[in-house]
Design a protein around this motif. Structure first.
Motif, short mmCIF file in Angstrom:
data_model
loop_
_atom_site.label_atom_id
_atom_site.label_comp_id
_atom_site.label_asym_id
_atom_site.label_seq_id
_atom_site.Cartn_x
_atom_site.Cartn_y
_atom_site.Cartn_z
N ALA A 149 7.93 31.69 46.15
CA ALA A 149 6.93 30.65 45.89
C ALA A 149 7.39 29.31 46.45
CB ALA A 149 6.66 30.56 44.39
N LEU A 150 8.68 28.99 46.25
CA LEU A 150 9.18 27.72 46.76
C LEU A 150 9.19 27.68 48.28
CD1 LEU A 150 12.16 26.97 44.32
CD2 LEU A 150 9.92 25.87 44.39
N ARG A 151 9.38 28.83 48.90
CA ARG A 151 9.39 28.88 50.36
C ARG A 151 8.06 28.41 50.94
NH1 ARG A 151 10.88 34.14 51.17
NH2 ARG A 151 13.05 33.60 50.78
N TRP A 166 7.91 24.09 50.26
CA TRP A 166 8.76 23.06 50.89
C TRP A 166 8.14 22.38 52.09
CZ3 TRP A 166 11.40 21.43 47.36
CH2 TRP A 166 12.17 22.22 46.52
N PRO A 167 7.41 23.06 52.97
CA PRO A 167 6.78 22.30 54.07
C PRO A 167 5.84 21.20 53.58
CG PRO A 167 6.78 24.65 54.56
CD PRO A 167 7.24 24.51 53.15
N ASP A 168 5.08 21.49 52.52
CA ASP A 168 4.19 20.45 51.98
C ASP A 168 4.99 19.30 51.37
OD1 ASP A 168 2.00 21.96 52.71
OD2 ASP A 168 1.87 22.98 50.78
N VAL A 169 6.12 19.63 50.71
CA VAL A 169 6.96 18.58 50.15
C VAL A 169 7.49 17.67 51.25
CG1 VAL A 169 9.15 18.16 48.96
CG2 VAL A 169 7.60 19.92 48.12
N VAL A 170 7.94 18.27 52.36
CA VAL A 170 8.44 17.47 53.47
C VAL A 170 7.34 16.61 54.06
CG1 VAL A 170 9.49 17.60 55.76
CG2 VAL A 170 10.27 19.12 53.96
N ASP A 171 6.13 17.16 54.18
CA ASP A 171 5.01 16.37 54.70
C ASP A 171 4.71 15.18 53.80
OD1 ASP A 171 4.75 18.05 56.85
OD2 ASP A 171 3.15 19.26 55.96
N HIS A 172 4.78 15.37 52.48
CA HIS A 172 4.56 14.26 51.56
C HIS A 172 5.65 13.20 51.70
CE1 HIS A 172 1.03 15.74 49.54
NE2 HIS A 172 1.62 16.89 49.22
N LEU A 173 6.88 13.65 51.93
CA LEU A 173 7.96 12.69 52.15
C LEU A 173 7.71 11.85 53.40
CD1 LEU A 173 11.24 14.67 51.33
CD2 LEU A 173 10.45 12.59 50.22
N ILE A 223 10.88 9.73 47.34
CA ILE A 223 11.22 10.94 46.58
C ILE A 223 10.58 10.90 45.20
CG2 ILE A 223 13.12 12.32 45.66
CD1 ILE A 223 14.89 11.19 47.85
N GLY A 224 10.61 9.75 44.54
CA GLY A 224 9.98 9.64 43.22
C GLY A 224 8.49 9.85 43.26
N SER A 225 7.84 9.50 44.37
CA SER A 225 6.39 9.70 44.46
C SER A 225 6.01 11.17 44.47
CB SER A 225 5.85 9.02 45.72
OG SER A 225 6.32 9.68 46.89
N LEU A 226 6.97 12.05 44.79
CA LEU A 226 6.68 13.49 44.77
C LEU A 226 6.42 13.98 43.36
CD1 LEU A 226 9.38 14.72 47.31
CD2 LEU A 226 6.94 14.45 47.70
N ALA A 227 6.78 13.20 42.35
CA ALA A 227 6.48 13.59 40.97
C ALA A 227 4.98 13.65 40.74
CB ALA A 227 7.11 12.60 39.99
N GLU A 228 4.20 12.98 41.59
CA GLU A 228 2.74 12.99 41.45
C GLU A 228 2.05 13.74 42.58
OE1 GLU A 228 1.66 11.98 38.71
OE2 GLU A 228 3.48 10.96 38.05
N ASP A 267 2.60 21.60 42.06
CA ASP A 267 2.88 21.61 40.61
C ASP A 267 4.21 22.27 40.27
OD1 ASP A 267 0.49 20.35 40.21
OD2 ASP A 267 -0.63 22.20 39.80
N SER A 268 4.63 23.27 41.05
CA SER A 268 5.83 24.03 40.69
C SER A 268 7.11 23.20 40.78
CB SER A 268 5.95 25.27 41.58
OG SER A 268 6.00 24.89 42.96
N VAL A 269 7.12 22.13 41.57
CA VAL A 269 8.33 21.33 41.72
C VAL A 269 8.19 19.92 41.15
CG1 VAL A 269 9.14 22.61 43.74
CG2 VAL A 269 7.62 20.65 44.06
N ARG A 270 7.05 19.59 40.61
CA ARG A 270 6.86 18.24 40.08
C ARG A 270 7.81 17.90 38.93
NH1 ARG A 270 0.36 16.78 39.93
NH2 ARG A 270 0.01 16.96 42.20
#
Length: 286
Positions: free
Chosen positions: A105-107, A110-117, A131-136, A140-143
């Motif tokens: 699931a995490l695999r 991660w691309p979306d997380v990097v795009d948000h960064l 990095i803190g903005s990723l909390a929002e 959902d699985s990594v928030r």
């Protein structure tokens, strides 16, 4: 005076031998090393705060219950230790399955997380704020992990310590690479971080697509392994309910046959699983 000298000499000898007689620190470190694989398994399964000792207690309890139920249902003495061993392995198998499902699931995440960064950097946010903005904005699985990072950084203002806690909470090799890239960017500086992250996101998407296709094609290997393990023992349990079969398996030859069958089953299952397993990335940045 002789008695006092003897007592002092005995006390000195006792103090000299104390590190070998009561090696408290070494025992503690040894126990931690022994429990480390269970702690890592719990972390990969997303149960960071669970205790390895509690897991051992669950394993022992499930093994005893499984052996007792088997003795009550099937009057074959040799099956009791086999059932206890298999039952005791069930919590570990369940945790490994949970860890594998979590990693799959995490695999995809991660691309979306990097795009948000990268979007945060383009918006002018600093590294801790992005990095803190990723909390929002993260999936959902990594928030929760990023919420904890934001809370920890706001409380202590220690970026490195907050990253270490984030890495421990995520317990994923891809997350380790992303976090160490961010740590290096924080310590060294430079303007190439968005480009590096975009390249990493593209690589992660390609890797996830290839792995999903290969796992779908190799799923029959894992299913065949599970069927090959379960089928003989189901037949044996059914046969064990018959009095004449139970009497045969309760003999020395029957017990030896059951134990040899258990060994052959375990070896065959491990070989089948090894054939159908894809290499996984190691956590090199722990």
């Amino acid at each position: 005076m002789t008695v006092i000298a003897a007592l002092l000499m005995g006390a000195g000898v006792l103090l000299i031998a104390a590190p070998w007689l009561w090696p408290r620190r070494s025992d503690a470190s040894t126990s931690r090393r022994a429990l480390k694989p269970l702690a890592e398994l719990l972390a990969r399964a997303g149960l960071v705060h669970a205790s390895p000792l509690a897991l051992l207690g669950v394993v022992a309890l499930v093994g005893v219950v499984g052996a007792a139920i088997t003795v009550l249902l099937v009057p074959v003495a040799a099956l009791a230790p086999v059932a206890g061993l298999v039952s005791a392995a069930l919590p570990i198998v369940a945790l490994r399955a949970r860890a594998a499902a979590r990693r799959r699931a995490l695999r995809q995440v991660w691309p979306d997380v990097v795009d948000h960064l990268v979007s945060g950097f383009r918006a002018g946010l600093g590294l801790p704020e992005a990095i803190g903005s990723l909390a929002e904005s993260a999936p959902d699985s990594v928030r929760p992990a990023f919420r904890e990072f934001r809370r920890e950084y706001a409380r202590t203002a220690r970026f490195g310590d907050a990253l270490d806690d984030l890495k421990a909470a995520l317990s994923d090799p891809v997350a380790d690479r992303i976090i160490e890239t961010l740590r290096m960017a924080r310590e060294v500086g430079g303007t190439e971080l968005p480009g590096v992250l975009r390249a990493l996101a593209q690589y992660l998407r390609t890797d996830a697509a290839v792995r999903a296709e290969v796992e779908a094609r190799q799923s029959w290997v894992r299913n065949a392994a599970r069927l090959g393990v379960a089928a003989p023992w189901v037949v044996l349990l059914l046969l064990g309910t018959r009095p004449e079969a139970a009497a045969a398996y309760n003999s020395a030859g029957g017990a030896a046959l059951v134990l040899i069958g258990l060994g052959v089953t375990l070896v065959a299952y491990r070989l089948m699983v090894a054939l159908g397993r894809l290499p996984e990335e190691g956590r090199w940045f722990r």
